[in-house]
Design an enzyme around this catalytic site. Structure first.
Site, PDB file in Angstrom:
ATOM      1  N   ASP A 156      -9.393   4.927   8.741  1.00 17.37           N
ATOM      2  CA  ASP A 156      -9.256   4.462   7.353  1.00 17.37           C
ATOM      3  C   ASP A 156     -10.038   3.172   7.145  1.00 17.37           C
ATOM      4  O   ASP A 156      -9.538   2.217   6.542  1.00 17.37           O
ATOM      5  CB  ASP A 156      -7.780   4.264   6.995  1.00 17.37           C
ATOM      6  CG  ASP A 156      -7.551   4.224   5.481  1.00 17.37           C
ATOM      7  OD1 ASP A 156      -8.451   4.658   4.729  1.00 17.37           O
ATOM      8  OD2 ASP A 156      -6.476   3.762   5.050  1.00 17.37           O
TER       9      ASP A 156
ATOM     10  N   GLY B  38       3.437   0.827   3.077  1.00 23.82           N
ATOM     11  CA  GLY B  38       4.086  -0.402   3.487  1.00 23.82           C
ATOM     12  C   GLY B  38       3.815  -1.583   2.585  1.00 23.82           C
ATOM     13  O   GLY B  38       2.940  -1.550   1.715  1.00 23.82           O
ATOM     14  N   SER B  39       4.591  -2.645   2.809  1.00 17.93           N
ATOM     15  CA  SER B  39       4.425  -3.913   2.110  1.00 17.93           C
ATOM     16  C   SER B  39       4.203  -5.008   3.140  1.00 17.93           C
ATOM     17  O   SER B  39       4.789  -4.982   4.233  1.00 17.93           O
ATOM     18  CB  SER B  39       5.665  -4.232   1.270  1.00 17.93           C
ATOM     19  OG  SER B  39       5.876  -3.224   0.299  1.00 17.93           O
TER      20      SER B  39
ATOM     21  N   GLY C  54       0.836  -1.199   0.000  1.00 16.82           N
ATOM     22  CA  GLY C  54       0.000   0.000   0.000  1.00 16.82           C
ATOM     23  C   GLY C  54       0.862   1.237   0.000  1.00 16.82           C
ATOM     24  O   GLY C  54       2.073   1.172  -0.243  1.00 16.82           O
TER      25      GLY C  54
END
Length: 339
Positions: A192, A74-75, A71
């Site tokens: 979110d 981050g991964s 995203g």
């Protein structure tokens, strides 16, 4: 460098007064190898829950990193850790907004001390990464329970077109509402909530993930305005409450707005808005733009009309007019009883 967010927003209140931050890179870095932060056992809703997460990742016991997704900040990888399957998240160092990426890492820990069946559990977190596991673009690493590789975004819009009958989406909505009720009762706002941040387990249970935009509020109080220093606050524009778009008051009711948009997506399997991003944001604030409750056949039945009424309350322009997560649950259960 010191965390841009006070440690009081990251650790439980019975921990942070005794943490000596000094000039270390994070509140986690002061603890020696193998130590853990343990919060005393407390009673939550009649059950005893031990709040425990580690400030250290034992890298020699981490195996087989397999990419799962990525995203904005981050991964995520699937890995084996001490015999268990876990999810490993590396928070990226964003070159365009370094402050926001640092804040995103610390925000991931806002719910680390909480345990609930509808929230992804944090196992460990650290900013200290050995060279053989190192990534120059990474700020820190968080180990979490591995829920699975599916999220609601994939369930709703995936090519496989999984069935999403009334009982199923109502159950999913109730799962998310339970998770929000627990978070809000502990002063955490997610900020979110959207289908991509709701993971679906192999047992078909929804769990709230990705706390990179979250904040903790003192005693659940509303924040009168959003500090310009909190550049990570806001989430995804299609699900963002009007008060966040305007930079005004922040409260748990912002999550309820996002919950309403997410539930509409579960019901209709459509995108909430089309058109230019700036146009949508302006219309949400200035003209009360919301996803349509008239044009979709799902809202034509008696159950659909009741759902539409509930969604209208969830995405009210005024936060005080929206229900709390606690108030949502009886309505959702009553709707399920009609299916």
């Amino acid at each position: 460098m010191p965390s841009p967010i006070p440690v009081s927003r990251l650790l439980p209140r019975d921990i942070y007064p005794c943490v000596d931050i000094g000039t270390c890179s994070s509140p986690l870095a002061k603890y020696s190898l193998g130590t853990t932060l343990t919060v005393p056992v407390q009673r939550l809703h009649g059950k005893v829950a031990s709040r425990l997460w580690s400030t250290v990742i034992h890298w020699k016991e981490l195996r087989a990193l397999q990419p799962v997704g990525s995203g904005g900040f981050g991964s995520v990888y699937r890995a084996e850790y001490r015999g268990d399957t876990v999810a490993l998240k590396r928070v990226k160092k964003c070159t365009k907004n370094k402050l926001a990426s640092r804040q995103s890492f610390w925000a991931e820990l806002n719910a680390a001390h909480l345990r609930h069946g509808n929230i992804v559990r944090v196992i460990a977190a650290t900013t200290c990464v050995p060279a053989d596991f190192g990534d120059e673009s990474s700020i820190g690493t968080v180990l979490m329970e591995f829920v699975g590789s599916r999220n609601l975004q994939q369930v709703i819009y995936g090519c496989a077109a999984e069935p999403l009958g009334e009982d199923r989406w109502l159950r999913y909505a109730a799962d998310v509402a339970r998770g929000l009720r627990f978070l809000h009762s502990h002063g955490v706002v997610h900020l979110d909530i959207k289908p991509a941040n709701i993971l679906v387990s192999s047992e078909d249970v929804c769990k709230i993930a990705d706390f990179g935009c979250s904040l903790t509020l003192d005693h659940g109080c509303e924040v009168s305005s959003i500090s310009p220093h909190l550049s990570h606050v806001g989430g995804t524009y299609t699900h963002r409450a009007p008060e966040l778009l305007k930079g005004e008051g922040l409260s748990p009711k912002a999550d309820i707005f996002s919950f309403g948009i997410t539930t509409w997506q579960l019901i209709t399997r459509e995108q909430p808005y089309t058109g230019d991003r700036q146009h949508v944001m302006y219309a949400v604030v200035a003209h009360g733009l919301r996803p349509s409750l008239q044009e979709h056949p799902a809202f034509g039945s008696e159950l659909g009309r009741q759902c539409a009424a509930l969604l209208s309350r969830c995405w009210s322009a005024e936060g005080r007019c929206r229900p709390t997560a606690e108030e949502l649950l009886p309505h959702l259960e009553q709707l399920r009883s009609q299916v």
